[in-house]
Design a protein around this motif. Structure first.
Motif, PDB file in Angstrom:
ATOM      1  N   GLY A   1       0.704  -1.276  -0.049  1.00 63.73           N
ATOM      2  CA  GLY A   1      -0.460  -0.283   0.114  1.00 63.73           C
ATOM      3  C   GLY A   1       0.669   0.841   0.142  1.00 63.73           C
ATOM      4  N   TYR A   2       1.821   1.716  -0.130  1.00 61.52           N
ATOM      5  CA  TYR A   2       2.817   2.559   1.063  1.00 61.52           C
ATOM      6  C   TYR A   2       2.910   3.256  -0.452  1.00 61.52           C
ATOM      7  CZ  TYR A   2       7.091  -0.803   0.434  1.00 61.52           C
ATOM      8  OH  TYR A   2       8.171  -1.379  -0.292  1.00 61.52           O
TER       9      TYR A   2
ATOM     10  N   LEU B   1      -5.760  13.826   2.390  1.00 64.25           N
ATOM     11  CA  LEU B   1      -6.698  13.144   1.970  1.00 64.25           C
ATOM     12  C   LEU B   1      -6.661  11.891   2.210  1.00 64.25           C
ATOM     13  CD1 LEU B   1     -10.045  12.651   1.471  1.00 64.25           C
ATOM     14  CD2 LEU B   1      -9.704  13.446  -0.887  1.00 64.25           C
ATOM     15  N   ILE B   2      -5.858  11.189   1.405  1.00 58.59           N
ATOM     16  CA  ILE B   2      -5.368   9.959   0.842  1.00 58.59           C
ATOM     17  C   ILE B   2      -4.839   9.293   2.209  1.00 58.59           C
ATOM     18  CG2 ILE B   2      -5.726  10.581  -1.364  1.00 58.59           C
ATOM     19  CD1 ILE B   2      -1.742  10.463  -1.164  1.00 58.59           C
ATOM     20  N   VAL B   3      -4.189   9.197   2.797  1.00 60.84           N
ATOM     21  CA  VAL B   3      -4.072   9.353   4.357  1.00 60.84           C
ATOM     22  C   VAL B   3      -4.480   8.569   5.193  1.00 60.84           C
ATOM     23  CG1 VAL B   3      -2.433   9.623   6.189  1.00 60.84           C
ATOM     24  CG2 VAL B   3      -1.066   9.726   4.471  1.00 60.84           C
ATOM     25  N   LEU B   4      -5.232   9.765   5.466  1.00 54.81           N
ATOM     26  CA  LEU B   4      -6.637   9.354   6.342  1.00 54.81           C
ATOM     27  C   LEU B   4      -7.652   8.691   5.482  1.00 54.81           C
ATOM     28  CD1 LEU B   4      -7.582  12.958   7.719  1.00 54.81           C
ATOM     29  CD2 LEU B   4      -5.692  10.949   8.812  1.00 54.81           C
ATOM     30  N   TYR B   5      -7.909   8.355   4.449  1.00 54.60           N
ATOM     31  CA  TYR B   5      -9.081   7.563   3.710  1.00 54.60           C
ATOM     32  C   TYR B   5      -8.232   5.681   3.739  1.00 54.60           C
ATOM     33  CZ  TYR B   5     -12.093   5.530   0.576  1.00 54.60           C
ATOM     34  OH  TYR B   5     -12.661   4.480  -0.111  1.00 54.60           O
ATOM     35  N   THR B   6      -6.651   5.440   3.096  1.00 56.35           N
ATOM     36  CA  THR B   6      -6.232   4.437   3.322  1.00 56.35           C
ATOM     37  C   THR B   6      -5.825   3.954   5.178  1.00 56.35           C
ATOM     38  OG1 THR B   6      -4.037   5.593   3.605  1.00 56.35           O
ATOM     39  CG2 THR B   6      -4.653   4.787   1.849  1.00 56.35           C
TER      40      THR B   6
ATOM     41  N   TYR C   1      -7.551   4.794   8.386  1.00 57.07           N
ATOM     42  CA  TYR C   1      -8.929   4.435   8.819  1.00 57.07           C
ATOM     43  C   TYR C   1     -10.344   4.460   7.930  1.00 57.07           C
ATOM     44  CZ  TYR C   1      -6.012   7.651  11.850  1.00 57.07           C
ATOM     45  OH  TYR C   1      -4.946   8.451  12.471  1.00 57.07           O
ATOM     46  N   ILE C   2     -10.177   4.098   6.685  1.00 57.83           N
ATOM     47  CA  ILE C   2     -11.209   3.854   5.961  1.00 57.83           C
ATOM     48  C   ILE C   2     -10.620   2.553   5.283  1.00 57.83           C
ATOM     49  CG2 ILE C   2     -12.748   4.027   3.575  1.00 57.83           C
ATOM     50  CD1 ILE C   2     -12.836   6.126   6.135  1.00 57.83           C
ATOM     51  N   LEU C   3      -9.781   2.316   4.405  1.00 56.30           N
ATOM     52  CA  LEU C   3      -9.180   1.317   4.080  1.00 56.30           C
ATOM     53  C   LEU C   3      -8.771   0.142   5.308  1.00 56.30           C
ATOM     54  CD1 LEU C   3      -8.138   2.543   0.530  1.00 56.30           C
ATOM     55  CD2 LEU C   3     -10.783   1.738   1.582  1.00 56.30           C
ATOM     56  N   GLN C   4      -7.982   0.814   5.781  1.00 54.65           N
ATOM     57  CA  GLN C   4      -7.921  -0.013   7.064  1.00 54.65           C
ATOM     58  C   GLN C   4      -6.115  -0.644   6.873  1.00 54.65           C
ATOM     59  OE1 GLN C   4      -9.455  -0.166  10.253  1.00 54.65           O
ATOM     60  NE2 GLN C   4     -10.722   0.883   9.539  1.00 54.65           N
ATOM     61  N   MET C   5      -5.343   0.293   6.292  1.00 60.46           N
ATOM     62  CA  MET C   5      -4.287   0.088   6.012  1.00 60.46           C
ATOM     63  C   MET C   5      -3.050   0.235   7.414  1.00 60.46           C
ATOM     64  SD  MET C   5      -1.833   1.012   2.630  1.00 60.46           S
ATOM     65  CE  MET C   5      -1.114   2.418   3.231  1.00 60.46           C
ATOM     66  N   SER C   6      -2.477  -1.305   7.159  1.00 65.11           N
ATOM     67  CA  SER C   6      -1.920  -0.967   8.898  1.00 65.11           C
ATOM     68  C   SER C   6      -0.717   0.387   8.917  1.00 65.11           C
ATOM     69  CB  SER C   6      -1.033  -2.606   8.631  1.00 65.11           C
ATOM     70  OG  SER C   6      -0.451  -2.747   7.977  1.00 65.11           O
ATOM     71  N   SER C   7      -0.628   0.765   9.734  1.00 65.40           N
ATOM     72  CA  SER C   7       0.645   1.600   9.918  1.00 65.40           C
ATOM     73  C   SER C   7       1.257   1.710  10.638  1.00 65.40           C
ATOM     74  CB  SER C   7       0.069   2.951   9.391  1.00 65.40           C
ATOM     75  OG  SER C   7       1.425   4.257   9.602  1.00 65.40           O
ATOM     76  N   ASN C   8       2.336   1.503  11.269  1.00 65.14           N
ATOM     77  CA  ASN C   8       3.131   1.450  12.496  1.00 65.14           C
ATOM     78  C   ASN C   8       3.917   2.807  12.941  1.00 65.14           C
ATOM     79  OD1 ASN C   8       2.929  -1.410  12.647  1.00 65.14           O
ATOM     80  ND2 ASN C   8       4.467  -1.702  11.077  1.00 65.14           N
ATOM     81  N   GLY C   9       4.078   3.421  11.858  1.00 62.46           N
ATOM     82  CA  GLY C   9       4.478   4.893  12.111  1.00 62.46           C
ATOM     83  C   GLY C   9       3.655   6.176  12.927  1.00 62.46           C
ATOM     84  N   ASN C  10       4.687   7.295  12.394  1.00 60.37           N
ATOM     85  CA  ASN C  10       3.840   8.790  12.516  1.00 60.37           C
ATOM     86  C   ASN C  10       3.420   9.159  11.604  1.00 60.37           C
ATOM     87  OD1 ASN C  10       3.784  11.522  13.007  1.00 60.37           O
ATOM     88  ND2 ASN C  10       4.983  11.128  15.036  1.00 60.37           N
TER      89      ASN C  10
END
Length: 339
Positions: free
Chosen positions: A147-148, A207-212, A214-223
């Motif tokens: 996804g990144y 927009l794309i960060v929040l969407y991916t 919180y909406i698409l639930q893509m995992s993110s381990n950082g800030n």
């Protein structure tokens, strides 16, 4: 009808870019794909303990791998892989069975796992093996793994197309020439355009960060704020990159014609393919691709959970790209006004 067909043929032949787009571009792209996705000479590095049964060691040595035997007991394979970045897999044997630990779901990990599985199957096809990752999990989706890459690709490509088209339109309508007739400096023109499009770049990044996430639930381990910073710098690079490309195009069609030569090659160096697996040392071409720096920084944040100390080098690469492209664009405006 025949006259119309002949006119189209003559017009196309007179447009060298169109001829290259139709005849040469597919050949160049297919050659690039062949070189990037062809047979690789990459040899995975696999670590085992010295206490591993000899028949298994013999089977592993028959595989196309670099085998390292550690004299000391490996109590934490994940820590070992974190401390030894050149190692692809840790393969341990115990009374409970076999355990394989990989760095992350990737092509390199798949190559190492395939060689281990082949060695294990040659001894006992019914053997079971537990697999785990330092980053990610066995049930992780492809979207979470890559996804990144698409975050960086979409951010760069969309802004690039819009800015390149806008610059060409400004020139074709004479707006740029009229603007340069005023006392405004060439550097201020480029800076003004960059700042204007950066507003939309910020909105796009948020927009794309929040969407991916919180909406698409893509995992993110950082800030998340570091991801926004990277995307902003990447989008700014795209604005200036689009302006640079527009210098060589006199119409929107010509901008589109340049995409196969400027954008598509960058896709292959964005992280979709492990650079170590690319043959003929072509992976080194990634260092001249802006998307490489953006995608690598986002991976460090979202996949590895690292902070600014791990991405400052990639950010420096983007800043250097911005400075170089800005200078090129300012100098390119000389042909419209010497001031």
């Amino acid at each position: 009808m025949n006259h119309l067909a002949k006119r189209v043929i003559r017009q196309t032949l007179n447009d060298k870019r169109s001829v290259m787009m139709i005849l040469i571009a597919p050949l160049l792209l297919l050659t690039l794909i062949y070189l990037l996705l062809g047979d690789t000479d990459y040899v995975p590095v696999i670590v085992i303990e010295e206490a591993t049964p000899q028949n298994l060691v013999t089977a592993l040595n028959k595989q196309d791998i670099e085998l390292i035997q550690e004299k000391q007991t490996i109590t934490s394979p994940k820590t070992y892989l974190t401390d030894n970045e050149h190692v692809d897999a840790v393969f341990l044997y115990s009374d409970n069975g076999f355990d394989m630990t990989l760095r992350e779901p990737s092509t390199k990990s798949s190559t190492a796992a395939k060689e281990i599985q082949a060695a294990l199957s040659s001894i006992n096809p019914a053997s079971k093996m537990e697999t785990s990752y330092v980053h990610g999990s066995t049930d992780q989706s492809t979207f979470d793994s890559l996804g990144y890459v698409f975050l960086s690709l979409f951010s760069f490509f969309m802004v690039f197309v819009i800015s390149a088209m806008a610059f060409v339109k400004e020139r074709s309508e004479g707006t740029l020439e009229r603007l340069l007739m005023t006392p405004i400096k060439r550097s201020e023109v480029i800076l003004g355009y960059t700042m204007g499009y950066s507003v939309f770049a910020i909105a796009q990044a948020i927009l794309i960060v929040l969407y991916t996430v919180y909406i698409l639930q893509m995992s993110s381990n950082g800030n998340i704020f570091l991801v926004l910073l990277v995307l902003l710098l990447l989008a700014t690079t795209a604005v200036l990159f689009g302006a640079t490309i527009s210098v060589f195009a006199s119409s929107a069609l010509q901008v589109v014609q340049l995409i196969p030569f400027t954008i598509i090659p960058q896709v292959f160096f964005s992280g979709l393919i492990s650079l170590d697996l690319i043959p003929y040392h072509l992976g080194n071409l990634s260092y001249i691709m802006p998307i490489f720096y953006g995608a690598s920084a986002i991976k460090e944040i979202m996949v590895y959970g690292n902070g600014f100390d791990a991405i400052w080098g990639y950010l420096s690469g983007l800043l250097l790209y911005i400075l170089v492209l800005y200078t090129i664009n300012v100098r390119a405006l000389k042909k419209f006004r010497n001031a």
